[in-house]
Design an enzyme around this catalytic site. Structure first.
Site, short mmCIF file in Angstrom:
data_model
loop_
_atom_site.label_atom_id
_atom_site.label_comp_id
_atom_site.label_asym_id
_atom_site.label_seq_id
_atom_site.Cartn_x
_atom_site.Cartn_y
_atom_site.Cartn_z
CB ILE A 167 33.42 47.07 74.51
CG1 ILE A 167 33.43 47.26 76.03
CG2 ILE A 167 34.29 48.13 73.83
CD1 ILE A 167 34.83 47.19 76.66
CB THR A 168 30.63 48.53 69.47
OG1 THR A 168 31.05 49.89 69.58
CG2 THR A 168 29.21 48.39 69.99
N GLY A 169 33.45 47.16 68.73
CA GLY A 169 34.80 47.36 68.18
C GLY A 169 35.87 47.04 69.20
CB SER B 48 41.87 46.67 66.91
OG SER B 48 41.05 47.66 66.36
N GLY B 49 42.64 48.40 69.19
CA GLY B 49 42.75 49.77 69.69
C GLY B 49 42.10 50.02 71.05
CE1 TYR C 34 36.60 58.55 63.37
CE2 TYR C 34 37.31 60.81 63.69
CZ TYR C 34 37.19 59.52 64.16
OH TYR C 34 37.65 59.21 65.42
P1 NDP Z 1 40.52 50.96 65.76
O1 NDP Z 1 40.44 50.98 64.28
O2 NDP Z 1 41.67 50.31 66.42
O3 NDP Z 1 39.20 50.31 66.35
C1 NDP Z 1 37.98 50.46 65.72
C2 NDP Z 1 37.15 49.24 65.98
O4 NDP Z 1 35.89 49.41 65.31
C3 NDP Z 1 37.75 47.95 65.42
O5 NDP Z 1 37.57 46.96 66.39
C4 NDP Z 1 36.92 47.68 64.19
O6 NDP Z 1 36.80 46.30 63.89
C5 NDP Z 1 35.58 48.21 64.66
N1 NDP Z 1 34.66 48.40 63.54
C6 NDP Z 1 34.86 49.11 62.43
N2 NDP Z 1 33.81 48.98 61.61
C7 NDP Z 1 32.93 48.17 62.23
C8 NDP Z 1 31.67 47.64 61.88
N3 NDP Z 1 31.11 47.89 60.71
N4 NDP Z 1 31.04 46.85 62.76
C9 NDP Z 1 31.61 46.55 63.94
N5 NDP Z 1 32.81 47.01 64.32
C10 NDP Z 1 33.47 47.80 63.46
O7 NDP Z 1 40.41 52.50 66.20
P2 NDP Z 1 40.43 53.20 67.65
O8 NDP Z 1 40.60 52.22 68.71
O9 NDP Z 1 41.35 54.33 67.54
O10 NDP Z 1 38.96 53.81 67.68
C11 NDP Z 1 38.05 53.52 68.71
C12 NDP Z 1 37.22 54.75 69.02
O11 NDP Z 1 38.06 55.77 69.54
C13 NDP Z 1 36.49 55.33 67.82
O12 NDP Z 1 35.20 55.71 68.22
C14 NDP Z 1 37.30 56.58 67.50
O13 NDP Z 1 36.50 57.56 66.89
C15 NDP Z 1 37.72 56.99 68.89
N6 NDP Z 1 38.84 57.88 68.98
C16 NDP Z 1 40.09 57.49 68.56
C17 NDP Z 1 41.16 58.35 68.67
C18 NDP Z 1 42.51 57.97 68.23
O14 NDP Z 1 43.40 58.82 68.32
N7 NDP Z 1 42.75 56.76 67.75
C19 NDP Z 1 40.99 59.69 69.24
C20 NDP Z 1 39.64 60.00 69.64
C21 NDP Z 1 38.63 59.12 69.53
P3 NDP Z 1 37.93 45.47 63.10
O15 NDP Z 1 38.97 45.15 64.11
O16 NDP Z 1 37.17 44.30 62.61
O17 NDP Z 1 38.43 46.36 62.01
MG1 PMR Z 2 45.55 66.36 64.75
C1 PMR Z 2 46.83 69.92 70.25
C2 PMR Z 2 46.82 69.63 69.00
C3 PMR Z 2 46.27 68.43 68.35
C4 PMR Z 2 45.65 67.31 68.87
C5 PMR Z 2 45.37 66.97 70.31
C6 PMR Z 2 45.30 66.47 67.77
C7 PMR Z 2 44.60 65.26 67.88
N1 PMR Z 2 45.72 67.07 66.61
C8 PMR Z 2 46.32 68.28 66.94
C9 PMR Z 2 46.88 69.20 66.07
C10 PMR Z 2 47.07 69.03 64.71
N2 PMR Z 2 46.65 67.95 64.00
C11 PMR Z 2 47.72 69.95 63.81
C12 PMR Z 2 48.33 71.26 64.24
C13 PMR Z 2 47.71 69.40 62.57
C14 PMR Z 2 48.24 70.00 61.27
C15 PMR Z 2 49.65 69.64 61.07
C16 PMR Z 2 47.03 68.14 62.69
C17 PMR Z 2 46.81 67.28 61.62
C18 PMR Z 2 46.07 66.11 61.74
C19 PMR Z 2 45.70 65.21 60.67
C20 PMR Z 2 46.05 65.31 59.23
N3 PMR Z 2 45.53 65.62 62.94
C21 PMR Z 2 44.84 64.52 62.64
C22 PMR Z 2 44.93 64.24 61.29
C23 PMR Z 2 44.17 63.06 61.05
O1 PMR Z 2 43.99 62.46 59.99
C24 PMR Z 2 43.55 62.63 62.37
C25 PMR Z 2 42.07 62.84 62.27
O2 PMR Z 2 41.57 63.91 62.08
O3 PMR Z 2 41.34 61.77 62.40
C26 PMR Z 2 39.94 62.03 62.32
C27 PMR Z 2 44.09 63.60 63.37
C28 PMR Z 2 43.95 63.71 64.74
N4 PMR Z 2 44.50 64.72 65.48
C29 PMR Z 2 44.23 64.50 66.80
C30 PMR Z 2 43.47 63.31 66.90
C31 PMR Z 2 42.98 62.73 68.20
C32 PMR Z 2 43.31 62.82 65.64
C33 PMR Z 2 42.63 61.53 65.27
C34 PMR Z 2 41.61 60.81 65.81
C35 PMR Z 2 40.22 61.27 66.08
O4 PMR Z 2 39.86 62.39 66.25
O5 PMR Z 2 39.44 60.41 66.24
#
Ligand code: NDP
Ligand code: PMR
Length: 397
Positions: free
Chosen positions: A89-91, A94-95, A272
């Site tokens: 698992i990369t990364g 955290s998270g 991103y």
């Molecule tokens: P986190 O920031 O918690 O986790 C990201 C991980 O990636 C960390 O472990 C970080 O390491 C690692 N990482 C970043 N840069 C590098 C690098 N150069 N080399 C190796 N590892 C690196 O975020 P999330 O857990 O939220 O994100 C995990 C995945 O989930 C991502 O692919 C994200 O796009 C996806 N995702 C997240 C959502 C969300 O709502 N959070 C929604 C949809 C998808 P370090 O701990 O050292 O910083």
């Molecule tokens: Mg978003 C059903 C509505 C929905 C969902 C499931 C997400 C997920 N978001 C929704 C709606 C909205 N978002 C709306 C209506 C707004 C305007 C107010 C909004 C805004 C917003 C911002 C500024 N949302 C965000 C951001 C971010 O900076 C996040 C992002 O784009 O990260 C890339 C984000 C996200 N919204 C999500 C999810 C899952 C994210 C973040 C993570 C990701 O896609 O990896």
């Protein structure tokens, strides 16, 4: 603590802006929250300048021997028991990655190779999560360096354990960056780490997956709703758009070309989302090219909005404060890290999720379903072009 969110900002926020409009003012505006009498009012969340340079963490790979058995011992009933699987698992520091590592290690059926750029952080995170020390091995991987990716592959092979599942999970998100930062190889950071580093890693490890005797071998690339413009979330500006990939063709380094895949101006949030489209296209291209030949299952997923993770570490503090309640009480898209980890762990190991080429999502009852990708994220011609260009950039062609 009960939080109530007033939704007066929603109508304007919900309407998607025109393509090409400025992003820096996008924001998640004017949320009014009442928390046990405490009232917080925000106006537009301004975006702060912050420049992040390529990670220079220099920690040597730990290549301790892994104890996962590779034999298939017979149980008392005479039935063969599945040997312990090994999942990279990369990364995983955290998270989502950490929560998935924990969920898998708790089953006792998996050994997790935590592929992380910061050994100490990963080690502390695994300990804090209560993971059994025999259930994981930390191996250094910095996806912002193609040399590190190649070294990681060598180190993992030295462990002499079969590789049964690979999860490309790590990512960076730089929504407040005013200027691009670059990987060691000179690629714009978000696409460099999230897509190109993983592309090389996955290509290299495919042979290892193929060589494994595990009954269900899987390569999983984490996607997201925000890269899919067939959803409301995917229509929040800036929208993902790879265009004709002219920036990628130019090397994504800003030298005589653009740092954005579509050739446009740098925008960290868009970079991103573009990288997530690349992740989902890459999974499908792997499926088309290799599923039949190798038997490997290729999958992607949107685990839900895990609004509390480190992904938002570079966003302004107000965003980090308001984003979780916004997702919890307004969009209802929120999931905890623990729940999201269980979802990704299902994609790793659930016997009912073996179908290849699928983008998994979960409904309100936390049941998995095959989701539809946007037109761009399912464009087979674009996936092929992306594959060919990515091959050149990572030195595979
Ligand atoms: P986190 O920031 O918690 O986790 C990201 C991980 O990636 C960390 O472990 C970080 O390491 C690692 N990482 C970043 N840069 C590098 C690098 N150069 N080399 C190796 N590892 C690196 O975020 P999330 O857990 O939220 O994100 C995990 C995945 O989930 C991502 O692919 C994200 O796009 C996806 N995702 C997240 C959502 C969300 O709502 N959070 C929604 C949809 C998808 P370090 O701990 O050292 O910083
Ligand atoms: Mg978003 C059903 C509505 C929905 C969902 C499931 C997400 C997920 N978001 C929704 C709606 C909205 N978002 C709306 C209506 C707004 C305007 C107010 C909004 C805004 C917003 C911002 C500024 N949302 C965000 C951001 C971010 O900076 C996040 C992002 O784009 O990260 C890339 C984000 C996200 N919204 C999500 C999810 C899952 C994210 C973040 C993570 C990701 O896609 O990896």
């Amino acid at each position: 603590m009960a939080l109530q969110a007033a939704t007066s900002f929603l109508p304007s926020a919900l309407s998607a802006r025109k393509e090409g409009s400025s992003v820096k003012d996008s924001a998640f505006l004017g949320v009014r929250l009442a928390a046990d009498g405490l009232k917080l009012e925000t106006s537009a969340l301004g975006l702060r300048t912050k420049r992040v340079s390529a990670s220079s963490v220099a920690i040597r790979a730990q290549a301790a021997a892994v104890s996962s058995p590779t034999v298939t011992p017979a149980s008392a009933s005479g039935k063969k028991t599945l040997r312990k699987g090994t999942a990279i698992i990369t990364g995983a520091s955290s998270g989502l990655g950490l929560a998935t590592a924990k969920a898998l290690s708790e089953t006792g059926k998996w050994h997790v190779i935590m592929a992380c750029r910061d050994f100490l952080k990963a080690s502390r995170a695994a300990k804090a999560a209560g993971m059994d020390k025999d259930s994981f091995t930390i191996v250094h991987l910095d996806l912002a360096s193609l040399d590190s990716v190649r070294q990681f592959v060598k180190n993992v092979r030295q462990l002499e354990t079969p590789i049964d599942v690979v999860v490309c999970n790590a990512a960076v998100y730089q929504p407040t960056a005013k200027a691009p930062s670059y990987t060691a190889d000179g690629f714009e950071m978000s696409v460099g780490v999230n897509h190109l580093g993983h592309f090389l890693l996955a290509r290299e490890l495919l042979a290892d997956l193929q060589a494994s005797d595990y009954p269900s071998k899987r390569l999983i690339i984490v996607g997201s709703i925000t890269g899919n413009t067939n959803t409301l979330a995917g229509n929040v500006p800036p929208k993902a758009n790879l265009g004709d990939l002219r920036g990628l063709a130019g090397g994504l380094n800003g030298v005589g070309g653009s740092v954005m895949i579509d050739g446009g101006e740098f925008d960290g949030a868009k970079a991103y989302k573009d990288s997530k489209v690349c992740n989902m296209l890459t999974m499908q291209e792997f499926h088309r090219r290799y599923h039949e030949e190798t038997g490997v299952t290729f999958a992607s997923l949107y685990p839900g909005c895990i609004a509390t993770t480190g992904l938002f570490r570079e966003h302004i503090p107000l965003f980090r404060l308001l984003f979780p309640p916004f997702q919890k009480y307004i969009t209802k898209g929120y999931v905890s890290e623990e729940e999201a980890g269980k979802r990704l762990a299902q994609v790793v190991s659930d016997p009912s999720l073996t179908k290849s080429g699928v983008y998994w999502s979960w409904n309100k009852n936390s049941a998995s379903f095959e989701n539809q990708l946007s037109e761009e994220a399912s464009d087979a011609d674009k996936a092929k072009k992306l594959w060919d260009l990515s091959e050149k950039l990572v030195g595979l062609a």
